[in-house]
Design a protein around this motif. Structure first.
Motif, PDB file in Angstrom:
ATOM      1  N   LEU A  10       0.813  -1.221   0.000  1.00  0.00           N
ATOM      2  CA  LEU A  10       0.000   0.000   0.000  1.00  0.00           C
ATOM      3  C   LEU A  10       0.844   1.268   0.000  1.00  0.00           C
ATOM      4  CD1 LEU A  10      -2.957  -0.826   2.436  1.00  0.00           C
ATOM      5  CD2 LEU A  10      -2.915  -0.912  -0.045  1.00  0.00           C
ATOM      6  N   GLY A  11       2.148   1.116   0.255  1.00  0.00           N
ATOM      7  CA  GLY A  11       3.024   2.284   0.263  1.00  0.00           C
ATOM      8  C   GLY A  11       2.834   3.165   1.473  1.00  0.00           C
ATOM      9  N   ILE A  21      -4.310   4.539   5.552  1.00  0.00           N
ATOM     10  CA  ILE A  21      -4.444   3.263   4.842  1.00  0.00           C
ATOM     11  C   ILE A  21      -5.586   3.335   3.831  1.00  0.00           C
ATOM     12  CG2 ILE A  21      -5.113   0.838   5.149  1.00  0.00           C
ATOM     13  CD1 ILE A  21      -3.531   0.926   7.803  1.00  0.00           C
ATOM     14  N   LYS A  22      -6.715   3.928   4.231  1.00  0.00           N
ATOM     15  CA  LYS A  22      -7.851   4.083   3.322  1.00  0.00           C
ATOM     16  C   LYS A  22      -7.483   4.965   2.126  1.00  0.00           C
ATOM     17  CE  LYS A  22     -11.652   3.462   6.612  1.00  0.00           C
ATOM     18  NZ  LYS A  22     -12.815   4.114   7.266  1.00  0.00           N
ATOM     19  N   LYS A  23      -6.765   6.023   2.398  1.00  0.00           N
ATOM     20  CA  LYS A  23      -6.371   6.955   1.332  1.00  0.00           C
ATOM     21  C   LYS A  23      -5.466   6.255   0.323  1.00  0.00           C
ATOM     22  CE  LYS A  23      -4.261  11.501   0.613  1.00  0.00           C
ATOM     23  NZ  LYS A  23      -3.613  12.664   1.285  1.00  0.00           N
ATOM     24  N   ALA A  24      -4.493   5.476   0.848  1.00  0.00           N
ATOM     25  CA  ALA A  24      -3.579   4.753  -0.041  1.00  0.00           C
ATOM     26  C   ALA A  24      -4.336   3.704  -0.841  1.00  0.00           C
ATOM     27  CB  ALA A  24      -2.465   4.100   0.776  1.00  0.00           C
ATOM     28  N   TYR A  25      -5.260   3.019  -0.189  1.00  0.00           N
ATOM     29  CA  TYR A  25      -6.057   1.991  -0.875  1.00  0.00           C
ATOM     30  C   TYR A  25      -6.918   2.608  -1.978  1.00  0.00           C
ATOM     31  CZ  TYR A  25      -9.839  -1.317  -1.699  1.00  0.00           C
ATOM     32  OH  TYR A  25     -10.759  -2.129  -2.300  1.00  0.00           O
ATOM     33  N   ARG A  26      -7.540   3.748  -1.669  1.00  0.00           N
ATOM     34  CA  ARG A  26      -8.396   4.426  -2.641  1.00  0.00           C
ATOM     35  C   ARG A  26      -7.611   4.783  -3.904  1.00  0.00           C
ATOM     36  NH1 ARG A  26      -9.445   8.566   0.231  1.00  0.00           N
ATOM     37  NH2 ARG A  26     -11.289   7.729   1.258  1.00  0.00           N
ATOM     38  N   ALA A  52      -4.216  -6.452   1.217  1.00  0.00           N
ATOM     39  CA  ALA A  52      -3.561  -5.546   2.158  1.00  0.00           C
ATOM     40  C   ALA A  52      -4.589  -4.709   2.914  1.00  0.00           C
ATOM     41  CB  ALA A  52      -2.581  -4.640   1.407  1.00  0.00           C
ATOM     42  N   TYR A  53      -5.563  -4.183   2.188  1.00  0.00           N
ATOM     43  CA  TYR A  53      -6.570  -3.337   2.838  1.00  0.00           C
ATOM     44  C   TYR A  53      -7.445  -4.147   3.781  1.00  0.00           C
ATOM     45  CZ  TYR A  53     -10.458  -0.177   3.585  1.00  0.00           C
ATOM     46  OH  TYR A  53     -11.413   0.601   4.174  1.00  0.00           O
ATOM     47  N   HIS A  54      -7.820  -5.349   3.356  1.00  0.00           N
ATOM     48  CA  HIS A  54      -8.671  -6.199   4.188  1.00  0.00           C
ATOM     49  C   HIS A  54      -7.999  -6.507   5.520  1.00  0.00           C
ATOM     50  CE1 HIS A  54     -11.513  -9.292   5.308  1.00  0.00           C
ATOM     51  NE2 HIS A  54     -10.544 -10.198   5.387  1.00  0.00           N
TER      52      HIS A  54
END
Length: 356
Positions: A10-11, A21-26, A52-54
């Motif tokens: 996710l960086g 984390i949400k921002k990177a996933y989006r 990764a997000y899960h």
């Protein structure tokens, strides 16, 4: 199973907040969504991003993952991934599809062999761990008649609209099924599978070489929902040998010979890889470091057997009695060696003084 670094995927840093984390996933999900991205690897990347997000977006899953990542325990990671595997697969299965049979995963292990075992073949007992259908519930995940209730999170639809995107995603609570099983099997916690230690005798064919892979069909993880069982793969690693060094098909070794044999020549015996003795003739004047090649006594692999290459070393005795010393001093004198007689006299004098 190597542990994936989901923070790196996710960086984000390991202390990233849920919002980060949400921002990177989006951002990444938009970039690699299979319906949008032109990247030929978009599907695999999108799958990893969702994995990764899960894991990182859920507080409990993230704690467990952080513990595993810090310890480097691959077995715990495998168990962890097995637990959430149904959910991860539901990302690709779509919404409320009937689960299909799935082939069991392959097991890959390292098989250490001695040079003799690999060269001439053997039988090896392999002990390893693999997933099988739970004996208690016969792989169903529940005992007796299934008792299920509608999933409260998705209200039985098996999907939920993400707070980040407008398209629906499989429900993480019921794993896309729309219901929750009440009477889960206590032995497998509802997974339908348990890890079991297996003991297997494997036949190693003659001429097996370093990095060869032996395949044992049907001895991997048991398939799910009646799926085919995976395979067992054994990658060969040859142990260091106390005598022989393998180079391709050839075997190299060192042999120690006496000074008289090196000077006068004659016969000596060499122990081969089979354990038998081979007589070898030495030419008079054999020097230390000289080699001799014995064809057909090397390593047997496909296409023939290599050679045995012997490097000779002169063995120097550490302790000699008075008779041998006298003979050596006489030989040194005949060869014009200087200093030996003088040194011997000095040593004798010191010894006589010590006796006093």
């Amino acid at each position: 199973m190597p542990i994936k670094d989901y923070y790196q995927i996710l960086g984000v840093s390991k202390d990233a907040t849920v919002e980060e984390i949400k921002k990177a996933y989006r951002r990444l999900a938009k970039e690699y969504h299979p319906d949008i991205s032109a990247d030929e690897n978009a599907s695999e990347k999108f799958k990893e991003i969702n994995e990764a997000y899960h894991i990182l977006s859920d507080e409990e899953r993230r704690k467990e993952y952080d513990r595993i990542l810090k310890s480097g325990d691959e077995k715990s990671y495998r168990d962890f991934m097995e637990y959430i595997q149904d959910f991860l697969e539901s990302i690709w299965q779509g919404i409320r599809r009937s689960p299909k049979p799935k082939k069991g995963g392959d097991v890959r292990l390292k098989l250490e062999l001695t040079l003799e075992e690999a060269a001439f073949g053997c039988e090896k007992d392999i002990e390893y761990e693999r997933w099988i259908d739970c004996p208690t519930c016969e792989g169903k995940g529940y005992v007796g008649k299934m008792e299920k209730v509608t999933c409260h999170a998705c209200e039985g639809t098996g999907r939920r609209v993400s707070g980040i995107f407008s398209f629906p995603r499989p429900c993480s609570v019921c794993k896309g099924r729309g219901f929750i099983i009440k009477n889960q099997c206590p032995a497998c916690s509802g997974r339908g599978r348990v890890a079991m230690r297996s003991l297997l005798r494997v036949n190693v064919p003659p001429g097996t070489d370093e990095a060869d892979v032996l395949k044992v069909p049907g001895k991997g993880h048991t398939g799910e929902r009646g799926g085919e069982t995976g395979d067992l793969y054994l990658r060969v690693s040859l142990k260091p040998h106390p005598v022989f060094r393998k180079v391709g098909k050839d075997l190299h070794m060192e042999a120690f010979i006496s000074f008289p044999l090196a000077v006068l020549g004659g016969m000596t015996k060499i122990k081969t890889l089979e354990g038998s003795y081979q007589e070898v003739f030495l030419q008079p004047g054999t020097e230390c470091g000289s080699t001799k090649r014995l064809p057909g006594l090397g390593y047997p692999i496909a296409g023939g057997r290599g050679d045995l290459i012997i490097t000779f070393r002169i063995e120097v005795p550490k302790n000699v009695n008075s008779n041998i010393r006298a003979l050596i001093e006489k030989l040194a004198k005949e060869l014009g060696e200087e200093g030996i007689e003088y040194q011997s006299g000095v040593i004798a004098k010191i010894l006589s003084l010590l006796k006093l």
